[in-house]
Design an enzyme around this catalytic site. Structure first.
Site, PDB file in Angstrom:
ATOM      1  CG  ASP A  51      69.545  93.898  98.968  1.00  0.00           C
ATOM      2  OD1 ASP A  51      70.274  94.910  98.990  1.00  0.00           O
ATOM      3  OD2 ASP A  51      68.904  93.499  99.961  1.00  0.00           O
ATOM      4  CE1 TYR A  56      67.831  91.219 105.269  1.00  0.00           C
ATOM      5  CE2 TYR A  56      68.444  90.841 102.987  1.00  0.00           C
ATOM      6  CZ  TYR A  56      67.894  91.651 103.949  1.00  0.00           C
ATOM      7  OH  TYR A  56      67.397  92.891 103.595  1.00  0.00           O
ATOM      8  CE  LYS A  85      70.461  95.639 102.512  1.00  0.00           C
ATOM      9  NZ  LYS A  85      70.058  94.254 102.248  1.00  0.00           N
ATOM     10  CG  HIS A 117      70.949  96.058 107.403  1.00  0.00           C
ATOM     11  ND1 HIS A 117      70.849  94.695 107.315  1.00  0.00           N
ATOM     12  CD2 HIS A 117      69.759  96.533 106.929  1.00  0.00           C
ATOM     13  CE1 HIS A 117      69.654  94.365 106.826  1.00  0.00           C
ATOM     14  NE2 HIS A 117      68.977  95.460 106.589  1.00  0.00           N
TER      15      HIS A 117
END
Length: 291
Positions: A51, A56, A85, A117
């Site tokens: 994931d 990120y 996301k 997200h």
């Protein structure tokens, strides 16, 4: 849930695809070294789901690590399930561009599951009605890419029951999954009920309450009684309810430990004791204020 007793246990999404019930969360795995170490250890321990997210800033690192280590473990792209996301900075008219950027960064041909997200938009007040129309615009873009086969399934993260109902009224393609914070202190009864009503898979993140729940006295007592780590108990509590989990770690030993969820069962009493901790406690951002 499949009857397999190994880490390959899965849940069936409304797209007809099986998704592994155990995945590796990659939040804060930014350096190539950390990502490579984590992906190698996870594949060795039986993880088949990973994931990531645009925010990120590690989609490219994850893609590279998988290309490097899948052959080492005798696996191909088709053997793993990749989630990413759309960032809230790309919510609305930039959604198509944002999703295509994720596809390009991962460079794995397609994304198995792509989520919105956050229900809000970066730079907008939570009470701004534009948040709602931006969500709808993002969903239309995701539906288009889903239709092209670039996103095999689409879903949402951090949506409240109200956001879910709004989406279900307007969407052409229903969401396959809702990912949200879930642990014994936040049982998400209403949200899970809404997901069940619409045939949407509910997936947990922050199963350890940002690390705070591993020192909870009740969790520690249950873990001691069944001779398991507190992390394993917290993850097993979710998995035993058929809820997929995404423990994150960069430590190979911990990654391996967190995968040992399928060779023990919590008693009904232990399950009830853990569920009784529910007090609506959120350790992560609260989306309930976003209109």
């Amino acid at each position: 849930m499949s009857s397999s007793s190994s880490t390959t246990q899965s849940v069936l999404l409304n797209t007809g695809v099986q998704m592994p019930i155990l995945g590796l969360g990659t939040y804060k795995l930014v350096s190539p070294e950390d990502m490579c170490r984590a992906v190698d250890a996870a594949l060795a321990a039986g993880y088949r789901s990973f994931d990531s997210a645009a925010v990120y800033q590690n989609e490219a690192e994850l893609g590279r690590a998988l290309k490097k280590f899948l052959p080492k473990h005798g696996l191909t792209r088709e053997d793993v399930f990749i989630t990413s996301k759309l960032g809230s900075m790309d919510q609305g008219e930039r959604a198509m561009e944002g999703a295509l950027h994720s596809l390009s960064q991962l460079d794995l041909g397609y994304i198995d599951l792509y989520l919105i997200h956050w229900p809000g938009t970066n730079g907008l007040e939570v009470t701004d009605p534009q948040n709602s129309s931006n969500r709808a615009q993002s969903w239309t873009a995701l539906e288009e890419l889903h239709g092209q086969g670039k996103l095999k399934a689409i879903g949402v993260s951090n949506y409240t029951p109200a956001h879910m109902r709004e989406l279900m009224q307007s969407c052409k393609t229903p969401p396959a999954l809702l990912q949200d914070e879930f642990h014994p202190k936040l049982c998400q009864t209403e949200l899970r009920s809404v997901c069940e009503e619409y045939g949407v898979c509910f997936q947990a993140y922050s199963s350890l309450g940002k690390g705070e729940l591993v020192t909870d006295p009740v969790v520690m007592e249950v873990a001691k009684n069944c001779e398991r780590t507190t992390a394993q108990v917290l993850l097993r509590w979710a998995v035993q309810q058929g809820i997929p989990v995404l423990p994150k770690s960069s430590n190979p030993d911990r990654i391996k430990d967190n995968a040992r969820l399928f060779d023990f069962t919590l008693s009904d009493t232990d399950m009830d004791r853990l569920s009784a901790l529910d007090c609506g406690r959120k350790y992560c951002r609260d989306a309930s204020l976003v209109v």
